[in-house]
Design an enzyme around this catalytic site. Sequence first.
Site, PDB file in Angstrom:
ATOM      1  N   GLY A 125      20.012 -55.014  25.418  1.00 34.28           N
ATOM      2  CA  GLY A 125      19.868 -56.089  26.409  1.00 34.28           C
ATOM      3  C   GLY A 125      19.640 -57.432  25.740  1.00 34.28           C
ATOM      4  N   ARG A 164      26.334 -52.166  24.058  1.00 38.26           N
ATOM      5  CA  ARG A 164      25.744 -50.834  23.921  1.00 38.26           C
ATOM      6  C   ARG A 164      26.830 -49.958  23.305  1.00 38.26           C
ATOM      7  NH1 ARG A 164      22.555 -52.852  28.470  1.00 38.26           N
ATOM      8  NH2 ARG A 164      20.437 -52.793  27.669  1.00 38.26           N
ATOM      9  N   CYS A 165      26.464 -49.131  22.345  1.00 39.50           N
ATOM     10  CA  CYS A 165      27.465 -48.394  21.582  1.00 39.50           C
ATOM     11  C   CYS A 165      27.079 -46.927  21.480  1.00 39.50           C
ATOM     12  CB  CYS A 165      27.586 -49.026  20.189  1.00 39.50           C
ATOM     13  SG  CYS A 165      28.713 -48.135  19.110  1.00 39.50           S
ATOM     14  N   GLY A 169      15.891 -54.315  21.411  1.00 35.23           N
ATOM     15  CA  GLY A 169      14.746 -53.648  22.028  1.00 35.23           C
ATOM     16  C   GLY A 169      14.539 -52.247  21.469  1.00 35.23           C
ATOM     17  N   ASP A 170      13.851 -51.485  22.261  1.00 37.55           N
ATOM     18  CA  ASP A 170      13.483 -50.122  21.925  1.00 37.55           C
ATOM     19  C   ASP A 170      14.664 -49.270  21.426  1.00 37.55           C
ATOM     20  OD1 ASP A 170      11.077 -48.408  22.419  1.00 37.55           O
ATOM     21  OD2 ASP A 170      12.580 -47.248  23.511  1.00 37.55           O
ATOM     22  N   GLY A 171      15.748 -49.265  22.178  1.00 38.87           N
ATOM     23  CA  GLY A 171      16.924 -48.463  21.818  1.00 38.87           C
ATOM     24  C   GLY A 171      17.533 -48.914  20.501  1.00 38.87           C
ATOM     25  N   SER A 172      17.677 -50.223  20.346  1.00 39.95           N
ATOM     26  CA  SER A 172      18.289 -50.754  19.122  1.00 39.95           C
ATOM     27  C   SER A 172      17.452 -50.411  17.897  1.00 39.95           C
ATOM     28  CB  SER A 172      18.426 -52.275  19.231  1.00 39.95           C
ATOM     29  OG  SER A 172      19.171 -52.590  20.375  1.00 39.95           O
ATOM     30  N   THR A 176      13.529 -58.609  23.371  1.00 35.67           N
ATOM     31  CA  THR A 176      13.644 -58.043  24.725  1.00 35.67           C
ATOM     32  C   THR A 176      12.738 -58.807  25.673  1.00 35.67           C
ATOM     33  OG1 THR A 176      13.036 -56.149  26.112  1.00 35.67           O
ATOM     34  CG2 THR A 176      12.008 -56.234  23.967  1.00 35.67           C
ATOM     35  N   ASP A 187      11.320 -57.541  28.109  1.00 35.72           N
ATOM     36  CA  ASP A 187      10.352 -56.607  28.702  1.00 35.72           C
ATOM     37  C   ASP A 187       8.982 -56.597  28.033  1.00 35.72           C
ATOM     38  OD1 ASP A 187      12.486 -55.875  30.286  1.00 35.72           O
ATOM     39  OD2 ASP A 187      12.985 -54.106  29.100  1.00 35.72           O
ATOM     40  N   ASP A 221       7.967 -54.695  25.751  1.00 36.69           N
ATOM     41  CA  ASP A 221       7.489 -53.309  25.726  1.00 36.69           C
ATOM     42  C   ASP A 221       7.482 -52.672  24.338  1.00 36.69           C
ATOM     43  OD1 ASP A 221      10.210 -53.228  25.477  1.00 36.69           O
ATOM     44  OD2 ASP A 221      10.547 -51.662  26.949  1.00 36.69           O
ATOM     45  N   ARG A 266       7.926 -68.721  47.614  1.00 31.77           N
ATOM     46  CA  ARG A 266       6.657 -68.986  48.312  1.00 31.77           C
ATOM     47  C   ARG A 266       6.860 -70.020  49.427  1.00 31.77           C
ATOM     48  NH1 ARG A 266       1.809 -66.445  48.553  1.00 31.77           N
ATOM     49  NH2 ARG A 266       1.406 -66.485  46.320  1.00 31.77           N
ATOM     50  N   ARG A 279      11.892 -52.671  32.931  1.00 37.75           N
ATOM     51  CA  ARG A 279      12.123 -51.233  32.695  1.00 37.75           C
ATOM     52  C   ARG A 279      10.866 -50.434  33.003  1.00 37.75           C
ATOM     53  NH1 ARG A 279      16.170 -49.758  27.839  1.00 37.75           N
ATOM     54  NH2 ARG A 279      14.513 -50.597  26.582  1.00 37.75           N
ATOM     55  N   LEU A 317      19.323 -63.046  36.534  1.00 31.66           N
ATOM     56  CA  LEU A 317      18.963 -64.439  36.207  1.00 31.66           C
ATOM     57  C   LEU A 317      17.730 -64.481  35.309  1.00 31.66           C
ATOM     58  CD1 LEU A 317      16.400 -65.672  38.029  1.00 31.66           C
ATOM     59  CD2 LEU A 317      18.125 -65.594  39.822  1.00 31.66           C
ATOM     60  N   ARG A 320      17.329 -62.921  32.671  1.00 29.97           N
ATOM     61  CA  ARG A 320      17.720 -62.831  31.259  1.00 29.97           C
ATOM     62  C   ARG A 320      18.244 -64.148  30.701  1.00 29.97           C
ATOM     63  NH1 ARG A 320      17.879 -57.957  29.097  1.00 29.97           N
ATOM     64  NH2 ARG A 320      18.076 -56.163  30.454  1.00 29.97           N
TER      65      ARG A 320
HETATM   66  P1  ADP Z   1      17.672 -51.981  23.897  1.00 27.49           P
HETATM   67  O1  ADP Z   1      17.768 -52.212  22.430  1.00 27.49           O
HETATM   68  O2  ADP Z   1      17.670 -53.257  24.682  1.00 27.49           O
HETATM   69  O3  ADP Z   1      16.524 -51.049  24.267  1.00 27.49           O
HETATM   70  P2  ADP Z   1      19.583 -49.781  24.428  1.00 27.49           P
HETATM   71  O4  ADP Z   1      18.534 -48.791  24.741  1.00 27.49           O
HETATM   72  O5  ADP Z   1      20.772 -49.853  25.318  1.00 27.49           O
HETATM   73  O6  ADP Z   1      19.036 -51.288  24.377  1.00 27.49           O
HETATM   74  O7  ADP Z   1      20.088 -49.489  22.939  1.00 27.49           O
HETATM   75  C1  ADP Z   1      21.059 -50.321  22.318  1.00 27.49           C
HETATM   76  C2  ADP Z   1      21.915 -49.525  21.375  1.00 27.49           C
HETATM   77  O8  ADP Z   1      21.099 -48.962  20.339  1.00 27.49           O
HETATM   78  C3  ADP Z   1      22.627 -48.334  21.978  1.00 27.49           C
HETATM   79  O9  ADP Z   1      23.801 -48.690  22.678  1.00 27.49           O
HETATM   80  C4  ADP Z   1      22.956 -47.522  20.728  1.00 27.49           C
HETATM   81  O10 ADP Z   1      24.072 -48.040  20.059  1.00 27.49           O
HETATM   82  C5  ADP Z   1      21.711 -47.746  19.880  1.00 27.49           C
HETATM   83  N1  ADP Z   1      20.803 -46.621  20.068  1.00 27.49           N
HETATM   84  C6  ADP Z   1      19.899 -46.413  21.058  1.00 27.49           C
HETATM   85  N2  ADP Z   1      19.286 -45.203  20.939  1.00 27.49           N
HETATM   86  C7  ADP Z   1      19.835 -44.614  19.839  1.00 27.49           C
HETATM   87  C8  ADP Z   1      19.661 -43.360  19.180  1.00 27.49           C
HETATM   88  N3  ADP Z   1      18.802 -42.441  19.630  1.00 27.49           N
HETATM   89  N4  ADP Z   1      20.403 -43.105  18.071  1.00 27.49           N
HETATM   90  C9  ADP Z   1      21.280 -44.028  17.610  1.00 27.49           C
HETATM   91  N5  ADP Z   1      21.495 -45.212  18.183  1.00 27.49           N
HETATM   92  C10 ADP Z   1      20.801 -45.511  19.282  1.00 27.49           C
END
Ligand code: ADP
Length: 326
Positions: A14, A75-76, A105-108, A129, A131, A133, A158, A175, A257, A259
């Site tokens: 994100g 996202r990949c 963020g967390d996922g990246s 992020t 968030d 978080d 308001r 989230r 908005l 973001r």
């Molecule tokens: P954010 O970083 O905002 O939390 P996402 O959770 O969509 O966003 O994660 C972004 C990207 O990070 C994913 O599309 C993927 O390419 C990579 N990613 C997330 N989780 C994993 C994982 N368990 N293993 C490998 N790559 C991951």
Amino acid sequence: MSQIKTVGILTSGGDAPGMNAAIRAVTRSAIYSGLKVKGIYRGYRGLITDEIVDFKTQNVSNIIQMGGTILKTARCKEFETPEGRQLAYDTLKQHEIDSLVVIGGDGSLTGARIFASEFNFPIIGLPGTIDNDLFGTDKTIGYDTALNTIMECVDKIRDTATSHERLFFIEVMGRDAGFLALNGAIASGAEAAIIPEISTQVDQLAELIQNGFRKSKNSSIVLVAESPVTGGAMGLAERVKNEYPGYDVRVSILGHLQRGGSPTAADRILASRLGSAAIDALLEDQRNVMIGIRNDEIVYVPFSKAIKNDKQIKPELIDTLRRLSI
Ligand code: ADP
């Protein structure tokens, strides 16, 4: 002395306001320290599809004030497979990139952690992020800007809520975290915030109807974190309509908005400091840490801690909101 010569930089997941300020800081600090920089487009996907360009100081001119990310983000799914990560590694080798700064963020950062350990590859993470978080840092890049956006939106709502004497449920992002909802509520003088961190323990809606809402109030505004745990603003509004038909209820979902927009001074400064510190960390041979800020000091947080721990909401903030909404 560090062996690192070329830093690759990417933004992933994100987007958040201030990512550009971070890209600028990483690029300029790296060049200042004699390193080469390569910009990787579209997050991890750009590593697989080979979308990489040399970055000079001019590539990051005039971007500190811009929202979004000039490197784009994506996202990949492929990066979540060993085959995808092997392709990513091969691309890095071809470009002679020997270290990475990942802003996301967390996922990246989860992806970064897995990749770093699989290939023994040096990666520094930056918390990007809205968030807020990620554990181990007081603030994440983009959070302050999103909070200010929420505050401005609630101020506007308001006006109409008061004119019509309505009860508004306003859904905000976050989230599974309630930082935006809770601090957004405090900043805008809302009557309550419904956040995932406490939803499991009490029926927050019943509690606030009993304690907080009085018909004598001109308007009531409740911020709701978007999480499935809270049920979202729509779900809560439906419940109120059914259980308390006397209320004139409306819903507003702020959506994307939150973001956008030019980053606040706080986010620009945070991103500049963290981006600069990312290069220091690489030169000190730090590996697989997220750069954070705690009590206004730069800290290194191992990926494992940043992504797996629950960042706690301060009970004092919940109490402050309760007191001030009487
Ligand atoms: P954010 O970083 O905002 O939390 P996402 O959770 O969509 O966003 O994660 C972004 C990207 O990070 C994913 O599309 C993927 O390419 C990579 N990613 C997330 N989780 C994993 C994982 N368990 N293993 C490998 N790559 C991951």
